[in-house]
Scaffold this motif. Sequence first.
Motif, PDB file in Angstrom:
ATOM      1  N   VAL A 555       0.841  -1.203   0.000  1.00  0.00           N
ATOM      2  CA  VAL A 555       0.000   0.000   0.000  1.00  0.00           C
ATOM      3  C   VAL A 555       0.873   1.249   0.000  1.00  0.00           C
ATOM      4  CG1 VAL A 555      -1.715   1.314   1.330  1.00  0.00           C
ATOM      5  CG2 VAL A 555      -1.902  -1.181   1.132  1.00  0.00           C
ATOM      6  N   PHE A 556       1.909   1.222   0.801  1.00  0.00           N
ATOM      7  CA  PHE A 556       2.860   2.337   0.906  1.00  0.00           C
ATOM      8  C   PHE A 556       3.419   2.714  -0.470  1.00  0.00           C
ATOM      9  CE2 PHE A 556       7.453   3.408   1.717  1.00  0.00           C
ATOM     10  CZ  PHE A 556       7.251   4.620   2.365  1.00  0.00           C
ATOM     11  N   LEU A 557       3.831   1.688  -1.240  1.00  0.00           N
ATOM     12  CA  LEU A 557       4.379   1.951  -2.572  1.00  0.00           C
ATOM     13  C   LEU A 557       3.294   2.354  -3.567  1.00  0.00           C
ATOM     14  CD1 LEU A 557       6.985  -0.933  -3.058  1.00  0.00           C
ATOM     15  CD2 LEU A 557       7.460   1.466  -2.567  1.00  0.00           C
ATOM     16  N   GLN A 558       2.236   1.555  -3.625  1.00  0.00           N
ATOM     17  CA  GLN A 558       1.238   1.717  -4.680  1.00  0.00           C
ATOM     18  C   GLN A 558       0.414   2.983  -4.530  1.00  0.00           C
ATOM     19  OE1 GLN A 558      -1.041  -1.820  -5.486  1.00  0.00           O
ATOM     20  NE2 GLN A 558      -2.767  -0.676  -6.310  1.00  0.00           N
ATOM     21  N   ASP A 559       0.027   3.314  -3.298  1.00  0.00           N
ATOM     22  CA  ASP A 559      -0.895   4.433  -3.094  1.00  0.00           C
ATOM     23  C   ASP A 559      -0.209   5.749  -2.753  1.00  0.00           C
ATOM     24  OD1 ASP A 559      -2.809   2.553  -3.532  1.00  0.00           O
ATOM     25  OD2 ASP A 559      -3.517   2.439  -1.464  1.00  0.00           O
ATOM     26  N   PHE A 560       1.033   5.703  -2.313  1.00  0.00           N
ATOM     27  CA  PHE A 560       1.680   6.925  -1.848  1.00  0.00           C
ATOM     28  C   PHE A 560       2.978   7.246  -2.603  1.00  0.00           C
ATOM     29  CE2 PHE A 560      -0.958   5.320   1.575  1.00  0.00           C
ATOM     30  CZ  PHE A 560      -1.707   6.449   1.904  1.00  0.00           C
ATOM     31  N   VAL A 561       3.956   6.348  -2.528  1.00  0.00           N
ATOM     32  CA  VAL A 561       5.264   6.664  -3.100  1.00  0.00           C
ATOM     33  C   VAL A 561       5.224   6.725  -4.624  1.00  0.00           C
ATOM     34  CG1 VAL A 561       7.645   5.872  -3.347  1.00  0.00           C
ATOM     35  CG2 VAL A 561       6.524   5.756  -1.120  1.00  0.00           C
ATOM     36  N   ASN A 562       4.755   5.661  -5.284  1.00  0.00           N
ATOM     37  CA  ASN A 562       4.770   5.621  -6.754  1.00  0.00           C
ATOM     38  C   ASN A 562       4.007   6.775  -7.404  1.00  0.00           C
ATOM     39  OD1 ASN A 562       6.430   3.399  -6.805  1.00  0.00           O
ATOM     40  ND2 ASN A 562       4.792   1.919  -7.086  1.00  0.00           N
ATOM     41  N   LEU A 595      11.734   6.880  -9.927  1.00  0.00           N
ATOM     42  CA  LEU A 595      12.391   6.842  -8.623  1.00  0.00           C
ATOM     43  C   LEU A 595      12.697   8.206  -8.022  1.00  0.00           C
ATOM     44  CD1 LEU A 595      14.759   3.783  -9.148  1.00  0.00           C
ATOM     45  CD2 LEU A 595      12.397   3.855  -8.333  1.00  0.00           C
ATOM     46  N   ASN A 596      12.589   9.269  -8.812  1.00  0.00           N
ATOM     47  CA  ASN A 596      12.701  10.618  -8.243  1.00  0.00           C
ATOM     48  C   ASN A 596      11.311  11.028  -7.761  1.00  0.00           C
ATOM     49  OD1 ASN A 596      13.216  13.280  -7.579  1.00  0.00           O
ATOM     50  ND2 ASN A 596      13.732  13.935  -9.653  1.00  0.00           N
ATOM     51  N   PHE A 597      10.795  10.270  -6.800  1.00  0.00           N
ATOM     52  CA  PHE A 597       9.402  10.472  -6.387  1.00  0.00           C
ATOM     53  C   PHE A 597       9.217  11.702  -5.508  1.00  0.00           C
ATOM     54  CE2 PHE A 597      11.243   6.773  -4.119  1.00  0.00           C
ATOM     55  CZ  PHE A 597      11.460   7.350  -2.873  1.00  0.00           C
ATOM     56  N   ILE A 598      10.309  12.331  -5.068  1.00  0.00           N
ATOM     57  CA  ILE A 598      10.157  13.604  -4.334  1.00  0.00           C
ATOM     58  C   ILE A 598      10.117  14.792  -5.291  1.00  0.00           C
ATOM     59  CG2 ILE A 598      11.284  12.721  -2.245  1.00  0.00           C
ATOM     60  CD1 ILE A 598      13.716  14.556  -3.203  1.00  0.00           C
TER      61      ILE A 598
END
Length: 690
Positions: A555-562, A595-598
Amino acid sequence: MRFFLLFTPLLLMALLVQSGFWVPSYSRQSQANPQRLQQFIHASIGDAKILNPILNADSASSDIVEKVFDGLLDLDDNLQLRGRLATSWETHEVLYLRINHNASIADGSQPNARQLREKIQTWLKTQADLQKLLQAIQILPAQQQSFEVFLPDKTRIAVNLNIPETLHFQLSQVVPDFFKRLTALLGDNYEENRPWLQWLPKPEQHKPVILNAVKKDFPIFEHNPVLRFYLRKNVLFHDGEVFDAEDVLFTYQALMNPKNLSPRTSDFEPIKSLKVHDAHTVDVIYKRLFSPAINAWMIGILPEHRLNQQALLQEQQQRGISGKAAENFGLRDSDFNRHPIGTGAFKFVSWRSDEQIHLQRNAHYWEGAPLYQDYFYRIIPDTVTRELEFRSGAIDAYNPQPYQVKRYQQDPDYQYFSSLQTAYTYIGYNQRRPLFQDARLRKALGLALNVEEIMAYVLYGQGERISGPYPKNTRWYNPEVKPLAYDPAMALSLLAELGWQRNREGWLEKDGKILEFTLITNHGNALRKAILSIAQDHWRRIGIRCHTQVFEWAVFLQDFVNPGQFDAVVLGWSMGIDPDLYQIWHSSQSGKHQLNFIAYQNAKADQLIEQIRETYDLNKQQQLTRQLHQQIAADHAYTFLYAPLKTQVLDKKIVMQTADGNYVKIPEPRSGDLMFHFKRWKKLEIMPRF
């Protein structure tokens, strides 16, 4: 009845005592299950997400992918390149010099292609090193060429070019400064006034965009480095199909297909084309200088026969996919991602989500079958449970928490390993959010955070402070850039410059809004959760309201970080030894699933990243990486925290079998990858003596 009540507890106690002799324990793991010696059981804090080497972007998926798939090459235990699916490789270069009929060269003449070739051949006689590398100079005739330019509004415009005669050079190795040295003959202005452009239609407002596109794709001076791979013969995929050059070509095409949204596309974008000579020889031709080229081919190679258009169409039909879903169906939707087939040392067997992944050794592996029969990857998010399972013998390896390290160092029942990782932990700020777009605010957040407290009370000294984006134990790290000091007063001063003042309740406020945001991380990592609490407390002390949330890994990756839907995040990077940071820091890599998600953006950093990619001299690369380190540190896109020591403990009965059949202790490679020799590991029934 009284007799029964008296002796029943005694009978139960006897049964419990007796059970201790047959229930498996750490020292008697194979007592009830002899197959246990053939199984290696690994524990992870989170489940894998996607078992495809060109699509995965998380460590759990990578752990599985590296066992199921092989790349063309990888690093040996001395961090030197070695062949895998490629037995060997060589590098040469093709260069193009397009004749500029409008330009004069340094001696004032305007030579045609034949005359210029003669002048260059004469000049080369004064350049002994280049003369030795030169294999041929040919003249290519003028030609017309059409291509499409994408305008800022995403529409396409057709461009017709009259490409003049071109000198074609073949060199036996890459010479990055070839054209720079040639300016002594050509002069400094040879690239100006190119009479090539005829575009249809001719809207003047689009001229700058078109000119930039032509300069990029059809430069006067063009480097085309070439990597030639000689592929290993008689290698089989797990389904029995033969691996060959078509699989390498397909993997590249899949990486570059925009529909697949591969996070590794940037490593392969510099490729101009792949040329398959035969089943075991392939040329990778680059459209410009690209020094990280060779390292990119460590990526796992996909089976073309399983994922080509025909195979995907067949899968759609079998799964009953139609309509809009069928139109959008691609590699990311394929069932292959949960049932992978590679050429690696282990074959995929099953995956029970959030429970375990089961692999089995590949008996036909080209390098020889692994000694372990089965590999299990169990999902155990809770730290306490993982340790209990390890100490009972239910799992074979454990990464102890920092507070546990000293205990394991002194415990003779386990093998203990510790080294500084090529990794680091950080707090990243999403610069899509207006709040985080000023570097002064990001710096203030870093100054208000007492990292030494984290080092002492969370890491127990099991790490080192860092100040930038490179692993501390590589030559690319800049030791002159010091980590941020703990200075709450300076933090408040910077925030005051930005207009933040304390309100009656003690919170920092501007324009009626409190300075607040949410800091997130993933479940299963006690250190990151502790950092959440410490950061929240330290920021509260200076009047910043920080909320914290912890999410399950997927969930952390799919809904927030990516998708970039977060304020700030506690995460870490596990790095390689390559100086290329394009995927993580270049402004072009801030899209969904990248990967530059910021969303860090800095023109100078972009330029340095691009220069590093075009520089083959290690000393020059080091100068550039240290400048990049300094720039990123100055922008405070991350609050860089620490590089951890990686501590691992193993069951002491696990040994490595040598080529002569003897057993030795598990060695710790220079890379720190303890499992580098995993295919030669074996668990013995009794504790070995060395």
